[in-house]
Design a protein around this motif. Structure first.
Motif, PDB file in Angstrom:
ATOM      1  N   THR A 535       0.848  -1.216   0.000  1.00 52.17           N
ATOM      2  CA  THR A 535       0.000   0.000   0.000  1.00 52.17           C
ATOM      3  C   THR A 535       0.873   1.252   0.000  1.00 52.17           C
ATOM      4  OG1 THR A 535      -0.219  -0.281   2.367  1.00 52.17           O
ATOM      5  CG2 THR A 535      -2.118  -0.933   1.057  1.00 52.17           C
ATOM      6  N   ASN A 536       1.984   1.187   0.757  1.00 52.60           N
ATOM      7  CA  ASN A 536       2.897   2.340   0.748  1.00 52.60           C
ATOM      8  C   ASN A 536       3.437   2.571  -0.656  1.00 52.60           C
ATOM      9  OD1 ASN A 536       2.697   3.048   3.401  1.00 52.60           O
ATOM     10  ND2 ASN A 536       4.565   2.023   4.059  1.00 52.60           N
ATOM     11  N   ALA A 537       3.904   1.480  -1.307  1.00 49.13           N
ATOM     12  CA  ALA A 537       4.479   1.605  -2.649  1.00 49.13           C
ATOM     13  C   ALA A 537       3.440   2.200  -3.604  1.00 49.13           C
ATOM     14  CB  ALA A 537       4.955   0.248  -3.130  1.00 49.13           C
ATOM     15  N   LEU A 538       2.201   1.704  -3.516  1.00 51.58           N
ATOM     16  CA  LEU A 538       1.157   2.206  -4.412  1.00 51.58           C
ATOM     17  C   LEU A 538       0.820   3.658  -4.082  1.00 51.58           C
ATOM     18  CD1 LEU A 538      -1.109  -0.968  -4.422  1.00 51.58           C
ATOM     19  CD2 LEU A 538       0.253  -0.116  -6.346  1.00 51.58           C
ATOM     20  N   LYS A 539       0.925   3.965  -2.790  1.00 49.00           N
ATOM     21  CA  LYS A 539       0.576   5.311  -2.331  1.00 49.00           C
ATOM     22  C   LYS A 539       1.615   6.337  -2.800  1.00 49.00           C
ATOM     23  CE  LYS A 539       0.399   5.594   2.183  1.00 49.00           C
ATOM     24  NZ  LYS A 539      -0.046   5.670   3.592  1.00 49.00           N
ATOM     25  N   TYR A 540       2.917   5.963  -2.686  1.00 45.00           N
ATOM     26  CA  TYR A 540       3.961   6.961  -2.941  1.00 45.00           C
ATOM     27  C   TYR A 540       4.523   6.940  -4.368  1.00 45.00           C
ATOM     28  CZ  TYR A 540       3.708   7.475   2.070  1.00 45.00           C
ATOM     29  OH  TYR A 540       3.239   7.694   3.338  1.00 45.00           O
ATOM     30  N   ALA A 541       4.298   5.840  -5.123  1.00 47.13           N
ATOM     31  CA  ALA A 541       4.842   5.780  -6.488  1.00 47.13           C
ATOM     32  C   ALA A 541       3.858   6.437  -7.459  1.00 47.13           C
ATOM     33  CB  ALA A 541       5.082   4.340  -6.875  1.00 47.13           C
ATOM     34  N   CYS A 563       9.323  -3.210  -4.722  1.00 44.16           N
ATOM     35  CA  CYS A 563      10.111  -2.142  -5.336  1.00 44.16           C
ATOM     36  C   CYS A 563       9.190  -1.157  -6.048  1.00 44.16           C
ATOM     37  CB  CYS A 563      11.078  -2.822  -6.313  1.00 44.16           C
ATOM     38  SG  CYS A 563      12.043  -1.665  -7.223  1.00 44.16           S
ATOM     39  N   ASP A 564       9.420   0.141  -5.779  1.00 38.76           N
ATOM     40  CA  ASP A 564       8.588   1.152  -6.457  1.00 38.76           C
ATOM     41  C   ASP A 564       9.454   2.244  -7.056  1.00 38.76           C
ATOM     42  OD1 ASP A 564       8.978   3.509  -4.675  1.00 38.76           O
ATOM     43  OD2 ASP A 564       8.070   2.199  -3.167  1.00 38.76           O
ATOM     44  N   GLN A 565       8.820   3.067  -7.910  1.00 39.31           N
ATOM     45  CA  GLN A 565       9.539   4.181  -8.552  1.00 39.31           C
ATOM     46  C   GLN A 565       9.151   5.510  -7.908  1.00 39.31           C
ATOM     47  OE1 GLN A 565      11.755   3.259 -10.850  1.00 39.31           O
ATOM     48  NE2 GLN A 565      11.023   1.196 -10.390  1.00 39.31           N
ATOM     49  N   ARG A 576      14.843   6.242   9.856  1.00 37.11           N
ATOM     50  CA  ARG A 576      13.769   6.688  10.749  1.00 37.11           C
ATOM     51  C   ARG A 576      12.384   6.170  10.400  1.00 37.11           C
ATOM     52  NH1 ARG A 576      13.631  12.401  12.915  1.00 37.11           N
ATOM     53  NH2 ARG A 576      12.358  11.201  14.361  1.00 37.11           N
ATOM     54  N   VAL A 577      12.173   5.702   9.154  1.00 33.04           N
ATOM     55  CA  VAL A 577      10.818   5.269   8.772  1.00 33.04           C
ATOM     56  C   VAL A 577      10.309   4.121   9.646  1.00 33.04           C
ATOM     57  CG1 VAL A 577      10.731   6.030   6.379  1.00 33.04           C
ATOM     58  CG2 VAL A 577      11.777   3.828   6.925  1.00 33.04           C
ATOM     59  N   TRP A 578      11.244   3.437  10.337  1.00 31.65           N
ATOM     60  CA  TRP A 578      10.829   2.293  11.170  1.00 31.65           C
ATOM     61  C   TRP A 578      10.389   2.734  12.564  1.00 31.65           C
ATOM     62  CZ3 TRP A 578      10.479  -1.669   7.998  1.00 31.65           C
ATOM     63  CH2 TRP A 578      11.296  -1.673   6.866  1.00 31.65           C
ATOM     64  N   TYR A 582       6.548   8.118  12.729  1.00 28.24           N
ATOM     65  CA  TYR A 582       7.417   8.911  11.852  1.00 28.24           C
ATOM     66  C   TYR A 582       6.839   8.930  10.437  1.00 28.24           C
ATOM     67  CZ  TYR A 582      11.335  10.601   9.146  1.00 28.24           C
ATOM     68  OH  TYR A 582      12.113  11.330   8.287  1.00 28.24           O
ATOM     69  N   GLN A 583       6.708  10.135   9.901  1.00 26.93           N
ATOM     70  CA  GLN A 583       6.240  10.261   8.523  1.00 26.93           C
ATOM     71  C   GLN A 583       7.165  11.221   7.795  1.00 26.93           C
ATOM     72  OE1 GLN A 583       2.147  11.301   9.615  1.00 26.93           O
ATOM     73  NE2 GLN A 583       1.511   9.562   8.357  1.00 26.93           N
ATOM     74  N   VAL A 584       7.577  10.828   6.607  1.00 26.01           N
ATOM     75  CA  VAL A 584       8.554  11.657   5.896  1.00 26.01           C
ATOM     76  C   VAL A 584       7.943  12.934   5.357  1.00 26.01           C
ATOM     77  CG1 VAL A 584      10.129  11.804   3.938  1.00 26.01           C
ATOM     78  CG2 VAL A 584       9.973   9.708   5.274  1.00 26.01           C
ATOM     79  N   ALA A 585       7.012  12.754   4.487  1.00 25.44           N
ATOM     80  CA  ALA A 585       6.524  13.925   3.758  1.00 25.44           C
ATOM     81  C   ALA A 585       5.478  14.699   4.540  1.00 25.44           C
ATOM     82  CB  ALA A 585       6.014  13.507   2.399  1.00 25.44           C
ATOM     83  N   LEU A 596      -0.758   7.062  10.164  1.00 28.53           N
ATOM     84  CA  LEU A 596      -0.239   7.642  11.414  1.00 28.53           C
ATOM     85  C   LEU A 596       1.266   7.445  11.544  1.00 28.53           C
ATOM     86  CD1 LEU A 596      -2.959   6.373  13.895  1.00 28.53           C
ATOM     87  CD2 LEU A 596      -2.583   8.725  13.219  1.00 28.53           C
ATOM     88  N   GLY A 597       1.866   6.855  10.516  1.00 28.91           N
ATOM     89  CA  GLY A 597       3.303   6.577  10.601  1.00 28.91           C
ATOM     90  C   GLY A 597       3.568   5.376  11.486  1.00 28.91           C
ATOM     91  N   LEU A 598       2.616   4.425  11.498  1.00 24.62           N
ATOM     92  CA  LEU A 598       2.777   3.264  12.377  1.00 24.62           C
ATOM     93  C   LEU A 598       2.996   1.965  11.614  1.00 24.62           C
ATOM     94  CD1 LEU A 598      -0.034   4.001  14.978  1.00 24.62           C
ATOM     95  CD2 LEU A 598       2.418   4.115  15.346  1.00 24.62           C
ATOM     96  N   GLY A 599       2.592   1.963  10.332  1.00 26.66           N
ATOM     97  CA  GLY A 599       2.604   0.722   9.537  1.00 26.66           C
ATOM     98  C   GLY A 599       3.951   0.023   9.545  1.00 26.66           C
ATOM     99  N   LEU A 600       5.026   0.744   9.253  1.00 26.48           N
ATOM    100  CA  LEU A 600       6.350   0.105   9.154  1.00 26.48           C
ATOM    101  C   LEU A 600       6.852  -0.347  10.527  1.00 26.48           C
ATOM    102  CD1 LEU A 600       8.127   2.313   6.457  1.00 26.48           C
ATOM    103  CD2 LEU A 600       7.244  -0.009   6.194  1.00 26.48           C
ATOM    104  N   ALA A 601       6.503   0.424  11.590  1.00 20.85           N
ATOM    105  CA  ALA A 601       6.914   0.018  12.948  1.00 20.85           C
ATOM    106  C   ALA A 601       6.255  -1.315  13.286  1.00 20.85           C
ATOM    107  CB  ALA A 601       6.530   1.085  13.946  1.00 20.85           C
TER     108      ALA A 601
END
Ligand code: ADP
Length: 644
Positions: A535-541, A563-565, A576-578, A582-585, A596-601
């Motif tokens: 979902t992250n890859a689809l969200k950010y690519a 892998c995404d582009q 820090r993404v872990w 934490y959210q980058v953008a 909420l920046g929780l998925g990767l944790a």
């Protein structure tokens, strides 16, 4: 040229010796003849019976003063002059009576023996004197060689304090040129430019000067040596450790003094620096902000500050007497982590901060944060800094409890709202056709609004679900249901679900040749991890770019990567993404995709509980590849359930 120079003194010596023999001969002949003259002039023979003793005195005197040759020659001359000129018949070597002849020969023998004896004694005395002189010279030579070899400056002074001798080190310590003006070392001049001070920089009074103390008979050595500050001839400050002793004559009178100067400027500075750092450390330790202990590798305490004592409940005496060791404060479940920390400090000299609990004297557990470093390699002493984190832990626990409670409380009404919306939608579906057209239009609008509300509720449910997951993780209530699974199946199913949800997007799947990648896993949770990556890859690519999922088998583990582009991540962001929240953008991103920046944790916690690892390879502007590995189950006993 040199050879000639060497020969010359020998020739001169020989000449001197010949002259000496000549003089000896003159004295040896003249002495007895003079005595004979005196005897004849004053008619002392036979007036004084033992007048021949006068000759013996001459022989003795010559033996002592001029040596053996003069003594024997004078004895012979005395014998002949006595026989020829004094004993009748005169001017003749004959004598009338045999007794007189015996007397004359006895005189000759006694004279020769006396001369011989006296000469031998005098020679021995001279030799002894010569030897003593040579020894004294050798000793003086040795002493001066020792002084020259010394790195300490040495000065030898007379009773008035005037310098008689200085070694090279003395001159170089005081920055004196080789051809310095000797008047610089005169007592008053030298005391002026030396400007002798104590270590606080106060000028010393004359009575306190080391040399003058020595000349007053004091011995400055050991504990009595003096540390003073002086200027060298260039005006630079030097700190000297000065020792010295008076030189006395045979009567005990002080006739001078020896003073030795050792340059301790560097040591002093080092000692001052050490003292300063020691003071810094001390004030930190004594501030009692955190616990500080020094223990050896066997856990024996060497130091403990009040804060640490307070943290563990044992008294300082109990700790320092060896009654309690560091190991005794350890709880069994932290043995492994403690062993790792000890290993690290032994191999690298440092122990990175780690959290654990230790046992308080009252039996309770206290959470602490520890870091340490080896401070004495030889004795294997480690300094450890201990922070009491019980308050922080308590706050965290309460926060998690609160989070968990709130999430639960939110989830129940959300489920009913979703149920009610679904019910309302079903009713609209059922009754829409039996209603007049104007009511149908209204219903269509209500249906649209309800569907939008449903979408929002779904987002809210997902967020609440994530919050719940995190609080479960923190409270260690996150349990896995491990079963034998085929990772290929899990990956295939998850990708299919995501493809279903995002039909417009292209998801490529690369599977390994093996149809079966067996492992002990919680299939739902692993699916959840992959779903999060996808979902992250689809969200950010970008929407027109494909996202690829790849499953690979590597020795004893399997690796799944997505892998995404997309925009990619910097080094720091990759770290820090872990982290939780934490959210980058755009942290305030709104919309159905917001998180909420929780998925990767959560993903990392799930994978690590499966003894796997997570990671990301990325560069800004070059997309990202998020991956996780899981250990492959090697037991061939059972075949995992193929859920296809
Ligand atoms: P969120 O719910 O905010 O997506 P995650 O923990 O899944 O939380 O991700 C944390 C942050 O990592 C995201 O906010 C995003 O900034 C960044 N991130 C995650 N995956 C990607 C990706 N594939 N490309 C770029 N950034 C990503």
């Amino acid at each position: 040229m040199r050879a000639i120079e060497r020969v010359l003194p020998i020739t001169r010596n020989q000449r001197i010796r010949v002259l000496q023999y000549l003089l000896d001969s003159v004295l040896a002949c003249g002495g007895p003849l003079l005595v004979t003259g005196v005897i004849l002039v004053f008619h002392l023979h036979p007036l004084i019976p033992n007048i021949t003793i006068l000759y013996l005195l001459v022989v003795l005197g010559l033996a002592i003063m001029r040596g053996r040759y003069a003594a024997i020659l004078s004895a012979v001359v005395a014998f002949f002059s006595l026989d020829y000129l004094i004993v009748p018949p005169l001017y003749n070597l004959f004598v009338y009576r045999i007794e007189e002849e015996i007397e004359l020969f006895t005189f000759l023998i006694v004279a020769m023996l006396t001369g011989q004896l006296a000469a031998a004694m005098s020679e021995r005395e001279k030799q002894a004197k010569r030897q003593a002189e040579q020894e004294a010279q050798a000793q003086a030579g040795e002493l001066s060689a020792i002084f020259e070899a010394m790195t300490e400056g040495v000065s030898v002074c007379d009773a008035r304090g005037e310098i008689r001798y200085t070694n090279t080190a003395y001159r170089s310590l005081l920055a004196l040129e080789e051809d310095f003006d000797p008047s610089l070392l005169q007592l008053d001049t030298r005391l002026e430019w030396l400007a002798i001070r104590d270590l606080e920089g106060r000028l010393l009074s004359k009575e306190q000067y080391p040399l003058l103390r020595v000349l007053r008979g004091e011995r400055l050595s050991g504990a009595h040596s003096m540390d003073v500050m002086c200027c060298n001839y260039k005006g630079e400050n030097i700190i000297f450790s000065v020792s010295g002793a008076p030189i006395r004559d045979a009567t005990g009178q002080v006739i001078g003094g020896v003073v030795v100067f050792r340059d301790v400027t560097r040591q002093r500075h080092i000692a001052e620096q050490l003292q300063y750092s020691e003071q810094k450390l001390r004030s930190l330790v004594e501030s009692n902000i955190f616990g500080v202990v020094v223990v050896d590798i066997d856990g024996r305490f060497y130091e403990a500050n009040d804060r640490f004592v307070q943290m563990i409940g044992y008294s300082k005496e109990e700790l320092l007497s060896g009654a309690i060791t560091w190991q005794q404060l350890n709880l069994p479940e932290y043995q492994e982590v403690t062993a790792q920390a000890v290993g690290a400090v032994l191999s690298t000299g440092a122990m990175h901060p780690y959290e654990k609990e230790h046992l308080h004297k009252d039996g309770s557990r206290a959470p602490i944060l520890i870091a340490g470093a080896m401070i004495d390699q030889e004795r294997e002493l480690v300094l450890m800094v201990i922070l009491d984190i019980s308050e922080r832990k308590e706050i965290e626990r309460r926060k998690q409890e609160f989070l968990s409670m709130v999430s639960h409380e939110l989830r129940t009404p959300l489920t009913s709202i979703m149920g009610l919306i679904e019910l309302a939608l079903m009713q609209i579906e059922l009754h829409s056709r039996s209603l007049p057209p104007e009511a149908e239009g209204l219903l269509k609008q209500i249906e649209k609004t309800l569907k939008r509300a449903d979408g929002q509720v779904e987002v809210e449910t997902r967020l609440v679900e994530e919050l719940l997951e995190v609080s479960r993780l923190e409270l260690h209530k996150f349990e896995l249901v491990l079963q034998r699974e085929n990772l290929v199946t899990i990956v295939q199913e998850t990708v299919a679900n995501q493809q279903q949800a995002a039909r417009a997007r292209q998801i490529e799947l690369v599977l390994p040749p093996e149809e079966l990648v067996p492992m002990l896993a919680d299939a739902c949770r692993i699916g959840q991890v992959l779903t999060n990556y996808l979902t992250n890859a689809l969200k950010y690519a970008p929407v027109d770019q494909p996202v690829s999922v790849c499953l690979k088998v590597e020795a004893s583990s399997a690796r799944v990567s997505v892998c995404d582009q997309g925009p990619g991540l910097t080094e720091e962001q990759q770290q820090r993404v872990w982290e939780r929240f934490y959210q980058v953008a755009a942290p305030g991103q709104r919309g159905p995709d917001r998180g909420l920046g929780l998925g990767l944790a959560i993903a990392r916690a799930i994978v690590e509980q499966h003894q796997g690892q997570v990671g990301v390879q990325s560069a800004p502007g070059h997309g990202s590849t998020f991956w996780f590995t899981l250990p492959i189950e090697v037991s061939p006993k059972e075949c995992p359930t193929d859920r296809n």
